[in-house]
Write an enzyme that holds these catalytic residues in place. Structure first.
Site, PDB file in Angstrom:
ATOM      1  N   ARG A   1       0.852  -1.181   0.000  1.00 62.28           N
ATOM      2  CA  ARG A   1       0.000   0.000   0.000  1.00 62.28           C
ATOM      3  C   ARG A   1       0.890   1.234   0.000  1.00 62.28           C
ATOM      4  O   ARG A   1       1.851   1.316   0.753  1.00 62.28           O
ATOM      5  CB  ARG A   1      -0.892   0.038   1.259  1.00 62.28           C
ATOM      6  CG  ARG A   1      -2.132  -0.845   1.191  1.00 62.28           C
ATOM      7  CD  ARG A   1      -3.163  -0.300   0.197  1.00 62.28           C
ATOM      8  NE  ARG A   1      -4.396  -1.067   0.198  1.00 62.28           N
ATOM      9  CZ  ARG A   1      -4.693  -2.038  -0.669  1.00 62.28           C
ATOM     10  NH1 ARG A   1      -3.826  -2.369  -1.622  1.00 62.28           N
ATOM     11  NH2 ARG A   1      -5.857  -2.656  -0.603  1.00 62.28           N
TER      12      ARG A   1
ATOM     13  N   ASP B   1       4.568  -0.321  -6.965  1.00 63.05           N
ATOM     14  CA  ASP B   1       3.328  -0.692  -7.642  1.00 63.05           C
ATOM     15  C   ASP B   1       2.142   0.063  -7.049  1.00 63.05           C
ATOM     16  O   ASP B   1       1.058   0.027  -7.585  1.00 63.05           O
ATOM     17  CB  ASP B   1       3.121  -2.206  -7.510  1.00 63.05           C
ATOM     18  CG  ASP B   1       1.914  -2.706  -8.292  1.00 63.05           C
ATOM     19  OD1 ASP B   1       1.857  -2.433  -9.509  1.00 63.05           O
ATOM     20  OD2 ASP B   1       1.031  -3.350  -7.692  1.00 63.05           O
TER      21      ASP B   1
ATOM     22  N   GLU C   1      -3.759   7.081  -6.030  1.00 64.39           N
ATOM     23  CA  GLU C   1      -3.884   6.277  -7.256  1.00 64.39           C
ATOM     24  C   GLU C   1      -5.166   6.666  -7.990  1.00 64.39           C
ATOM     25  O   GLU C   1      -6.191   6.858  -7.344  1.00 64.39           O
ATOM     26  CB  GLU C   1      -3.912   4.786  -6.898  1.00 64.39           C
ATOM     27  CG  GLU C   1      -2.600   4.319  -6.292  1.00 64.39           C
ATOM     28  CD  GLU C   1      -2.616   2.843  -5.878  1.00 64.39           C
ATOM     29  OE1 GLU C   1      -3.544   2.123  -6.278  1.00 64.39           O
ATOM     30  OE2 GLU C   1      -1.704   2.437  -5.161  1.00 64.39           O
TER      31      GLU C   1
ATOM     32  N   HIS D   1      -0.450  -0.615  -9.914  1.00 65.61           N
ATOM     33  CA  HIS D   1      -1.190  -1.458  -8.968  1.00 65.61           C
ATOM     34  C   HIS D   1      -1.653  -2.756  -9.635  1.00 65.61           C
ATOM     35  O   HIS D   1      -2.853  -3.076  -9.661  1.00 65.61           O
ATOM     36  CB  HIS D   1      -2.379  -0.697  -8.361  1.00 65.61           C
ATOM     37  CG  HIS D   1      -2.795  -1.258  -7.027  1.00 65.61           C
ATOM     38  ND1 HIS D   1      -3.242  -0.479  -5.991  1.00 65.61           N
ATOM     39  CD2 HIS D   1      -2.817  -2.541  -6.550  1.00 65.61           C
ATOM     40  CE1 HIS D   1      -3.532  -1.240  -4.944  1.00 65.61           C
ATOM     41  NE2 HIS D   1      -3.281  -2.507  -5.262  1.00 65.61           N
TER      42      HIS D   1
END
Lengths: 341, 325
Positions: free
Chosen positions: B243, B267, B272, B291
């Protein structure tokens, strides 16, 4: 054994033809301590032209990168006795011409194996994860969270060539819980439970794998061994990883196969022509991860390859033929009973 | 033979979103129960009438209005692991049981992605990619993982899968966790040492790679903050497939631009999609993916199977597995 090469002759000169000097070149000092003279050849290109011949005047041994040692070069420079090649490939050296003249060719069999094995695994994962596409998407402000990529877990991975590098690739794969197949002309089919590898024939290897990785040397027998016919025998969606030698693979056939949706992608570090031409069809494919012959280029590999090359040169300077010499028999025949010196 | 339930699946409202989760749910749940897919073009409330289980993709499709429309739903199944973005309080207030798909189902994909980032960063992939475009070969010059130290912050499912994979590369694996495993269990998983959470500050200076593997909550937010980043080696790399907010992103950007960190494989991000102006986009040695680390084909299949199993349990009158609320 302490070598005194200057006894009875001029100091032997060693050309270091390796590109930028690096901290890992410290091992070269051992050559100087043994009385050999180092000559700076850091600017020598790797193109097959006459430039190398001029620079080899008066040179006894070369610590070499990827230069071409053609018959013409070797004939023009009879004083050259040692080519200590950094790495394991010596396809750019005319082995026959060298053997006839008793020129010893040595390689560094162990030095770069871990480096290449690491790089191979990185390429494999990057292709399965479709990294070029995703990193480009993020760089251009795009996003597609939760999109599917492929696990190595549960996949069947084929290792073609089970020498020092192939074995290390298989060792690193063990944590991934995949099925590991291998083919090597020197190893009979059957399972090797200790290594977790099943050895199969070439046709079965092609037919059963999701990932095929190449770890064979380039020779007349292996040139073009992965062509359109072999790609056609592979599963749809399978990927190819090549960190060995470019001419093992028919690049045009590879690009065609990926574009047509048969092969799923590729990770390629070595090419038929290097540097990779701008016009290469591989450059147009987002499923392909491309790097410029860097699999063996790491600090650990460089350090240990330098140590191995220096060991080989020192052994030869002392009149011994080391096991790293790839043309032992030819050199023995050429030099006769008098020994290498 | 279990009675068939009425199951409503909430797919992504984005028509371009890949269909692999949908297909796996249709295959796993549709085979055993009456499955319908929520259609945002149709009236909302009737679609939730007589539904027994709702399957919510990623826990990010469901709304309060949907929950209010439920008349007999017995389980709200989140098809995902993280629930930090899920309105759990409201679901609890309404007395709605919620289950997720726990760590082991996506752990493999996360671990493979983390190791991929490490392998690529060690070999300067962003520079390698520029070099191949400009015709430069034999560069950059990288390093092997052998002998390097990996510190796992959190030693749950994905960290364990990563430890098992990193060990055959010759890495030294360290970890911290609020409940560290027994030493022999850590050893069996390839880790040399897994200590208590309080030992994090002592271990950070030893690491060449720091990878975070924690759920996001008030206690873990910015667990890697500016102070902890400064405890890391200048030559170290940060890996985050968990996260974004576990790491203080501004402090990380500062450390990266001040050469107090060597690079990062990320990632997940504080925000986001990653904002177009993010300074991370212009950092030289970072690899950024959108992600996708945990969403591999295997993860989708395992999550759909876990959701189907929970539907079966509800049908049989059993307590669903992996309740989070």
């Amino acid at each position: 054994m302490r070598v005194s090469p200057s006894s009875g002759s001029a100091t032997r000169r060693i050309l270091v033809a390796l590109g930028e000097p690096l901290p890992e070149f410290a091992a070269l000092a051992r050559l100087e301590r043994a009385g050999l003279e180092l000559v700076d050849g850091y600017d020598l290109p790797e193109s097959p032209d006459g430039y190398l011949e001029q620079r080899l005047a008066g040179i006894w041994g070369v610590v070499a990168g990827g230069q071409y040692f053609t018959r013409e070069v070797l004939e023009a420079r009879p004083e050259l006795r040692v080519i200590a090649r950094l790495g394991v490939g010596y396809d750019r050296i005319d082995v026959e011409a060298a053997g006839e003249r008793g020129v010893a060719i040595t390689i560094t069999p162990n030095g770069n194996a871990s480096s290449v094995a690491d790089f191979t695994l990185g390429l494999m994962l990057a292709v399965l994860r479709e990294i070029p596409g995703w990193t480009s998407l993020v760089a251009s402000g795009g996003w597609r969270g939760g999109s599917p990529t492929r696990d190595l877990y549960g996949a069947t991975v084929g290792v073609l060539g089970f020498g020092r590098i192939g074995r290390r690739v298989a060792g690193r794969l063990r944590g991934f819980e995949c099925r590991i197949l291998a083919h090597d002309p020197l190893i009979e089919p059957g399972s090797d439970s200790e290594r977790g590898v099943e050895f199969v024939d070439f046709a079965r290897l092609l037919a059963e794998v999701d990932v095929l990785t190449l770890h064979v040397p380039l020779s007349d027998a292996t040139r073009g061994m992965i062509g359109s016919r072999e790609m056609g025998m592979m599963r749809q969606g399978a990927i190819l990883v090549n960190t060995a030698r470019g001419p093992l693979v028919d690049e045009v056939a590879l690009a065609d196969s990926i574009r047509s949706g048969h092969l799923g992608g590729a990770g390629i570090d070595v090419f038929e022509v290097e540097p990779l031409p701008e016009s290469s069809p591989l450059r147009q494919l987002p499923q392909v991860v491309l790097t410029g012959h860097v699999a063996a280029h790491s600090s650990g590999a460089m350090r240990s390859m330098m140590e191995e090359a220096v060991d080989s040169v020192l052994a030869l300077a002392g009149g011994e033929l080391p096991s790293s010499c790839v043309n032992l028999d030819a050199v023995r025949r050429a030099v006769g009973s008098g020994g290498f010196l | 033979m279990v009675d068939k339930l009425n199951v409503l699946y909430l797919p992504s409202p984005d028509p371009d979103f890949p269909k692999h989760f949908d297909n796996e749910v249709i295959a796993a749940v549709g085979e055993r129960h009456h499955l319908t897919l929520f259609d945002p073009q149709e009236e909302l409330a009737p679609q939730f009438t007589n539904i027994d289980v709702v399957i919510d993709l990623g826990g990010s499709v469901g709304t309060r209005a949907m929950l209010d429309a439920c008349d007999r739903v017995r389980l709200w199944q989140v098809l995902g692991m993280g629930i930090d973005h899920f309105d759990l309080e409201y679901w609890k207030q309404q007395g709605m049981p919620v289950a997720n798909c726990p760590g082991p189902l996506s752990a493999v994909g996360l671990a493979e992605s983390a190791l991929m980032f490490m392998l690529m960063l060690a070999r300067g992939y962003p520079e390698a990619r520029k070099n191949i475009e400009s015709g430069v070969q034999y560069a950059p010059f990288g390093f092997e993982l052998e002998g390097r130290t990996l510190l796992l912050v959190g030693f749950g499912a994905s960290a364990r899968e990563l430890s098992v994979r990193a060990k055959p590369f010759g890495m030294r694996v360290l970890g911290v966790d609020i409940e560290p495993p027994a030493p022999e269990e850590a050893t069996a998983l390839g880790a040399e040492y897994v200590g208590q959470a309080e030992e994090l500050d002592e271990l950070l200076p030893q690491a060449d790679f720091v990878s975070v593997h924690l759920p996001l909550n008030a206690a873990t937010r910015h667990i890697i903050d500016g102070r902890r980043l400064s405890l890391m080696r200048d030559s170290a790399y940060i890996i985050n497939v968990a996260r974004g907010a576990l790491v203080d992103e501004d402090a990380m950007v500062e450390a990266l631009s001040g050469d107090r960190l060597a690079g990062a494989g990320l990632d997940v991000f504080a925000q986001e999609p990653l904002p177009i102006g993010s300074p991370l986009l212009s950092m030289p040695n970072v690899i950024l993916t959108p992600h996708i680390a945990g969403a591999t084909d295997g993860t989708a299949r395992r999550r759909a199977e876990a959701a189907a199993e929970n539907c079966d349990r509800v049908a049989e009158g059993l307590e669903p597995l992996h309740r989070v609320g």
